[in-house]
Design a protein around this motif. Structure first.
Motif, PDB file in Angstrom:
ATOM      1  N   UNK A 116      40.537  33.004  31.158  1.00 24.32           N
ATOM      2  CA  UNK A 116      39.764  32.034  31.149  1.00 24.32           C
ATOM      3  C   UNK A 116      38.193  33.456  30.833  1.00 24.32           C
ATOM      4  N   UNK A 117      38.458  33.950  31.560  1.00 22.16           N
ATOM      5  CA  UNK A 117      36.861  34.839  31.419  1.00 22.16           C
ATOM      6  C   UNK A 117      36.788  35.726  31.500  1.00 22.16           C
ATOM      7  N   UNK A 118      35.937  36.661  31.035  1.00 21.85           N
ATOM      8  CA  UNK A 118      35.755  38.216  31.135  1.00 21.85           C
ATOM      9  C   UNK A 118      35.627  38.769  33.232  1.00 21.85           C
ATOM     10  N   UNK A 119      35.349  37.965  33.711  1.00 17.15           N
ATOM     11  CA  UNK A 119      35.131  38.132  35.283  1.00 17.15           C
ATOM     12  C   UNK A 119      36.048  38.801  35.856  1.00 17.15           C
ATOM     13  N   UNK A 120      37.036  37.633  35.231  1.00 16.90           N
ATOM     14  CA  UNK A 120      38.821  37.038  35.597  1.00 16.90           C
ATOM     15  C   UNK A 120      39.275  37.736  35.512  1.00 16.90           C
ATOM     16  N   UNK A 121      39.388  38.591  33.524  1.00 11.38           N
ATOM     17  CA  UNK A 121      40.105  39.962  33.226  1.00 11.38           C
ATOM     18  C   UNK A 121      39.284  40.726  33.785  1.00 11.38           C
ATOM     19  N   UNK A 122      38.362  41.150  34.428  1.00 16.24           N
ATOM     20  CA  UNK A 122      38.555  42.515  34.552  1.00 16.24           C
ATOM     21  C   UNK A 122      38.967  42.742  36.122  1.00 16.24           C
ATOM     22  N   UNK A 123      38.722  41.742  37.292  1.00 20.64           N
ATOM     23  CA  UNK A 123      39.537  41.396  38.268  1.00 20.64           C
ATOM     24  C   UNK A 123      41.485  41.714  38.024  1.00 20.64           C
ATOM     25  N   UNK A 124      41.491  40.980  37.699  1.00 19.14           N
ATOM     26  CA  UNK A 124      43.312  41.334  37.133  1.00 19.14           C
ATOM     27  C   UNK A 124      43.937  42.628  36.639  1.00 19.14           C
ATOM     28  N   UNK A 125      43.017  43.078  35.967  1.00 16.45           N
ATOM     29  CA  UNK A 125      43.347  44.140  35.322  1.00 16.45           C
ATOM     30  C   UNK A 125      43.198  45.345  36.318  1.00 16.45           C
ATOM     31  N   UNK A 126      41.780  45.147  36.966  1.00  7.44           N
ATOM     32  CA  UNK A 126      41.669  45.897  38.288  1.00  7.44           C
ATOM     33  C   UNK A 126      42.577  45.714  39.494  1.00  7.44           C
ATOM     34  N   UNK A 127      43.145  44.718  39.590  1.00 10.12           N
ATOM     35  CA  UNK A 127      44.383  44.334  40.697  1.00 10.12           C
ATOM     36  C   UNK A 127      45.393  45.044  40.687  1.00 10.12           C
ATOM     37  N   UNK A 128      45.886  44.830  38.902  1.00 10.12           N
ATOM     38  CA  UNK A 128      47.399  45.572  38.211  1.00 10.12           C
ATOM     39  C   UNK A 128      47.386  47.169  38.651  1.00 10.12           C
ATOM     40  N   UNK A 129      45.821  47.808  38.098  1.00  8.27           N
ATOM     41  CA  UNK A 129      45.920  49.633  38.527  1.00  8.27           C
ATOM     42  C   UNK A 129      46.078  49.654  39.896  1.00  8.27           C
ATOM     43  N   UNK A 130      45.312  48.436  41.052  1.00  9.26           N
ATOM     44  CA  UNK A 130      45.342  49.222  41.965  1.00  9.26           C
ATOM     45  C   UNK A 130      46.799  49.015  42.699  1.00  9.26           C
ATOM     46  N   UNK A 131      47.424  47.842  42.547  1.00 13.68           N
ATOM     47  CA  UNK A 131      49.145  47.704  43.021  1.00 13.68           C
ATOM     48  C   UNK A 131      49.705  48.486  42.373  1.00 13.68           C
ATOM     49  N   UNK A 132      49.689  48.942  40.676  1.00 14.56           N
ATOM     50  CA  UNK A 132      50.842  49.926  40.576  1.00 14.56           C
ATOM     51  C   UNK A 132      50.070  51.542  40.215  1.00 14.56           C
ATOM     52  N   UNK A 133      49.442  52.131  40.840  1.00 15.18           N
ATOM     53  CA  UNK A 133      48.776  53.222  41.263  1.00 15.18           C
ATOM     54  C   UNK A 133      49.585  54.337  40.244  1.00 15.18           C
ATOM     55  N   UNK A 134      48.870  55.419  39.428  1.00 15.37           N
ATOM     56  CA  UNK A 134      49.497  55.953  38.021  1.00 15.37           C
ATOM     57  C   UNK A 134      49.757  55.508  36.749  1.00 15.37           C
ATOM     58  N   UNK A 135      50.585  53.826  37.071  1.00 17.33           N
ATOM     59  CA  UNK A 135      51.295  53.298  35.913  1.00 17.33           C
ATOM     60  C   UNK A 135      50.472  52.442  34.881  1.00 17.33           C
ATOM     61  N   UNK A 136      50.713  52.867  33.725  1.00 19.43           N
ATOM     62  CA  UNK A 136      49.962  53.059  32.215  1.00 19.43           C
ATOM     63  C   UNK A 136      49.903  51.252  32.691  1.00 19.43           C
ATOM     64  N   UNK A 137      48.591  50.725  32.720  1.00 16.93           N
ATOM     65  CA  UNK A 137      48.114  48.976  32.608  1.00 16.93           C
ATOM     66  C   UNK A 137      47.691  48.359  31.293  1.00 16.93           C
TER      67      UNK A 137
END
Length: 502
Positions: A116-137
């Motif tokens: 829905x918006x840039x702030x939510x997008x940034x949080x989703x990407x950050x969460x994915x990178x933290x959850x799948x450490x080392x993965x190519x997100x």
């Protein structure tokens, strides 16, 4: 000065210099104004496009709230040198349904669907990178309006659960969560199945397909038999041989009778335990369980062991089919003896479940008298909630039919019983049963087939006790598609039965 022919030639380079100065200075001023106006926006506008004419600024792009355009105009208007601001920024188009997905395979994680918006997008990407450490997100999401309340929390929950799996995917369609994948350990499997029973508020489980870690094969069961004594002339020796053979036969029979399988259904959970003879049978049991219990978490505790009686797989599948028609209950196999008990969803289902269970067992299996009661009726609901519940049921699973025919698949009996129980909860409402097809074949034939299928469902409902005066059936053919008919997946979505509360 009285001889212009001697000096007017000097005006030409002067005019050229003035024009160049005006052009270069104006371009520099416009660029400076553009840069300062852009800097004032921050992240309020995505893909901003400015045009500057003198001191007037026109702005296009994407904003994320109704008031954002006015806020942007005020922000740019405060930039020194700007006289007037014209804003043509718009919100993203509405996505319906609002879909989002994440997939994890090896070192790659892909985010797709709507955000829905840039702030939510940034949080989703950050969460994915933290959850799948080392993965190519990889961020392949796009902006859209229409996200359900609690979208961010639902996405966070989906990513957290997928992080427990070695590989898999999770997706949202409005408030419906679908998750699938493989767990490497029993702890991970148990953690995710437990989490799926307590979803965040507003989130529903559309489908769960989690593969448990493969259990270690049990040690082979070796029947203990006595070697018959060598024949002898004496009558007494012959008697001893007969006794030994009887002992051996008795031991083998006891081993076969001990081979068992159990399925227990409680609220939103199906637990499978006991034995299976081979991987093929194990897979069939799991696939059938996930198909018959689409909203339930399937907990696989079975172990491999030899010695299954002939027809074991078919008997297990027949028992699961009968169990799917109960609100809760148990099904067990002990050798060739089958038992079923539990609570039916409504009065009329009791005898039907008992008869169907006994008839579906393969030759050589015996059904004990099924102990089935009727579950306590749930409270009545209004038309709005009735419609919501029916939509949720048909979203999780589809009523099946024989290919090209209007005969309801027996595997859909449990789903239809759930629909009957739901309709019984809204006695003041009438229900329209509508049939839909994909676009394959002749449209007139599709309309006829869709109407026949709707009538077949209506017949099931009336046989179950729903008054026929409350029901109507209609066929729409392929005129109301949910998805494109250009793909097999889209066609599958378009072939459906819907229920409209009137």
């Amino acid at each position: 000065m009285s001889q212009p022919s001697k000096w007017w030639w000097g005006l030409i380079p002067l005019a050229i210099l003035c024009i160049l100065a005006t052009f270069i200075t104006g371009k520099s001023i416009n660029s400076d104004l553009n840069n300062r106006a852009t800097a004032s926006l921050g992240s309020a506008v995505v893909s901003p496009v400015f045009s500057v004419a003198g001191r007037d600024v026109a702005l296009a792009g994407v904003v994320f709230s109704p008031d954002a355009a006015n806020q942007v105009a005020a922000s740019v208007g405060q930039v020194w040198g700007v006289r007037r601001v014209l804003v043509d920024a718009k919100e993203p188009e509405v996505a319906k349904p609002f879909n989002w997905a994440i997939s994890h395979e090896g070192p790659s994680v892909v985010l797709s669907g709507s955000v829905p918006n840039p702030d939510t997008r940034e949080k989703i990407v950050a969460t994915a990178k933290a959850t799948f450490a080392g993965a190519d997100v990889k961020d392949e999401m796009h902006y859209a309006s229409g996200a359900a309340a609690g979208y961010a929390g639902a996405v966070q929950f989906g990513i957290d659960q997928l992080g427990k799996l070695s590989k898999g995917s999770a997706s949202l369609s409005d408030t419906g969560l679908t998750i699938s994948g493989s767990a490497d350990t029993s702890d991970a499997y148990n953690a995710i199945t437990t989490a799926l029973k307590t979803l965040p508020e507003g989130l529903t489980l559309a489908k769960s397909d989690i593969t448990a870690p493969k259990p270690e094969p049990a040690a082979p069961v070796t029947p203990t038999t006595e070697t018959p004594a060598a024949p002898a002339v004496a009558t007494a020796s012959s008697s001893t041989d007969t006794s030994a053979a009887a002992t051996a036969t008795s031991t083998v029979a006891t081993t076969a009778a001990a081979y068992g399988f159990d399925a227990a259904r409680d609220t939103d959970k199906l637990t499978l335990s006991g034995n299976y003879p081979d991987d093929d049978t194990h897979g069939k049991i799991l696939d059938t369980a996930k198909s018959l219990f689409p909203g339930d978490v399937v907990n696989d505790q079975m172990t491999a062991a030899p010695g299954a009686p002939n027809g074991f797989a078919n008997a297990a599948l027949a028992g699961l089919s009968a169990l799917s028609r109960l609100a809760k209950g148990t099904f067990s196999l002990a050798g060739t003896n089958a038992t079923l008990s539990g609570e039916a969803l409504y009065d009329g289902a009791v005898n039907s479940v008992q008869r169907g269970f006994a008839a579906a067992l393969p030759d050589g299996f015996k059904a004990a008298s099924a102990t089935i009661t009727v579950s306590t009726p749930a409270p009545a609901v209004d038309a709005v909630n009735c419609q919501s519940m029916l939509n949720g049921i048909v979203t999780k699973s589809k009523i099946g039919f024989e290919t090209g025919k209007a005969r309801v698949s027996p595997a859909s009996s449990g789903l239809l019983d759930t629909i009957v129980a739901t309709i019984n909860r809204c006695p003041g409402s009438n229900i329209e049963v509508s049939g839909h097809t994909d676009s394959s074949g002749d449209e007139k034939a599709n309309i006829v087939l869709s109407e026949q299928r709707a009538k077949a469902v209506l017949t099931y409902l009336t046989d179950a006790g729903v008054p026929s005066s409350r029901l109507t059936a209609v066929g729409f053919g392929s005129s109301h598609p949910l998805a494109s008919n250009d793909t097999e997946e889209g066609k599958a979505l378009n072939r459906r039965i819907e229920f409209s509360v009137k």
